[in-house]
Motif scaffolding. Sequence first.
Motif, short mmCIF file in Angstrom:
data_model
loop_
_atom_site.label_atom_id
_atom_site.label_comp_id
_atom_site.label_asym_id
_atom_site.label_seq_id
_atom_site.Cartn_x
_atom_site.Cartn_y
_atom_site.Cartn_z
N THR A 4 -12.65 84.08 64.20
CA THR A 4 -11.15 84.32 64.55
C THR A 4 -10.70 82.75 64.78
OG1 THR A 4 -11.46 84.85 66.68
CG2 THR A 4 -10.96 86.59 65.02
N ALA A 5 -9.61 82.33 64.68
CA ALA A 5 -8.87 81.31 65.27
C ALA A 5 -7.41 81.27 65.14
CB ALA A 5 -9.41 80.09 64.47
N HIS A 6 -6.77 80.80 66.34
CA HIS A 6 -5.43 80.56 66.13
C HIS A 6 -5.07 79.61 67.51
CE1 HIS A 6 -1.05 81.63 66.68
NE2 HIS A 6 -1.05 81.73 65.74
N ALA A 7 -4.18 78.73 67.03
CA ALA A 7 -3.93 77.88 68.25
C ALA A 7 -3.28 78.33 69.37
CB ALA A 7 -2.65 76.85 67.49
N GLY A 144 -7.80 84.08 56.26
CA GLY A 144 -6.75 83.36 55.28
C GLY A 144 -5.83 82.41 56.08
N LEU A 145 -4.68 82.42 55.92
CA LEU A 145 -3.84 81.32 56.20
C LEU A 145 -3.60 81.45 57.69
CD1 LEU A 145 -1.55 81.59 52.96
CD2 LEU A 145 -3.31 79.90 53.31
N PRO A 146 -3.20 80.13 58.28
CA PRO A 146 -2.65 80.07 59.56
C PRO A 146 -1.17 81.05 59.72
CG PRO A 146 -3.20 77.98 58.94
CD PRO A 146 -3.59 78.80 57.78
N ILE A 147 -0.91 81.63 60.88
CA ILE A 147 0.20 82.26 60.89
C ILE A 147 1.54 81.25 60.53
CG2 ILE A 147 1.89 83.78 62.34
CD1 ILE A 147 -1.12 84.79 63.61
#
Length: 276
Positions: A4-7, A144-147
Motif C-alpha cells: 500500500t502507498a498513498h502520499a 493501481g493508479l494514485p488517487i
Amino acid sequence: MIKTAHANNSNSVPKQVKEVLNAYFEKIEKKLPNKVESFYLFGSVSIGAYQEESSDIDFYAVTKEKLTQSDVEVLKEIHHEMRKQFSKPSLDGMYLTRDDLEFENNGNSSCPYFNEGKLQSYRPFHRNWIDAYQLQTYGIVVKGLPIETYNLSIDWTELKSNLIENINGYWLNWVKNCERFPSLQYIGLYTSANMNEWGVLGVTRLYYSLREKDITSKVGAGEYALRTVPETYHQIIREALRIRNGNKFSHYGSMRKRRSDALSYMKYIIRECNNL
C-alpha cells in the motif's frame, strides 16, 4: 503480498486486513482477470481507527470498463467465498468506473455495492459525500493508479448540505423510532449497549465533520465532543466510548437513565448540526 502507498497516509494496514485482501485478490485474478484497474481503502483502516472485532474493510474498486451482469454474478461468488473464509472483517465496498468517479453524478449511473458477502444494492457514486472525501484525503492505494489521477474535487457546501440531509433524515427518524412504543428500537435502546454507542457516536461523527470540515473515527468524535459540548452530556459520551472500546464497567446503574441521556444527547447534537 499486498503493498500500500498513498502520499496522505501514514498508517500501516493491519495484518488481518492484508490477509483478507491477499485472499480476495487471488480470487479476483483467477475469476475476473484484468478487470480491476485500481483498488483503494478508506474508512477506519485509512485513518488508523481499525478495530478487529467491529470494523469493516471499506473499499472502492475501479474497473477498467463497466461490469456486465455476468461479471457481477462472478463477484457474487467471490464475495460469498470471502465471507465463508473470513467471517470478519467484511469487505464493504463498491465497484465503479473512472467515469463514475470523475463526472458529476446525475443519478443515472449505478454501481454494485457489496457487504457481508452479498450484493446489497446498486447505487450511484456521490462525489460530494463523506466517503468520497475520505477517499480523496485519506485513501490508501492497494492496487493501481494514485488517487490523484482522478478528478475528485469536493464541494464542501454541497457536502455539508448532504450531511445535514443525513442528520434530518436517517438520524432524526432513528431517534423518533427509539421513542415510538412499541418498536424494536424503543426496546433496543433500553437493552442494547451497542445501540447506545451506535446512536451517540454516529451523530457525533457528523457533528465533528460539520464543524471541522474533516473526518475522524467514532472514538475521535467522542473525545472531540467531550471538549466541545456541555458537561451535562459527558456521562453518556463516556459511556458510548466505553462500549466502543470494549470496557466492561458501565458509567450507569440504570438502563432507563442511559436511554434517556442518549436520546437527549442525540436531539441536542441534531439541533447543533442544523445551527452550524
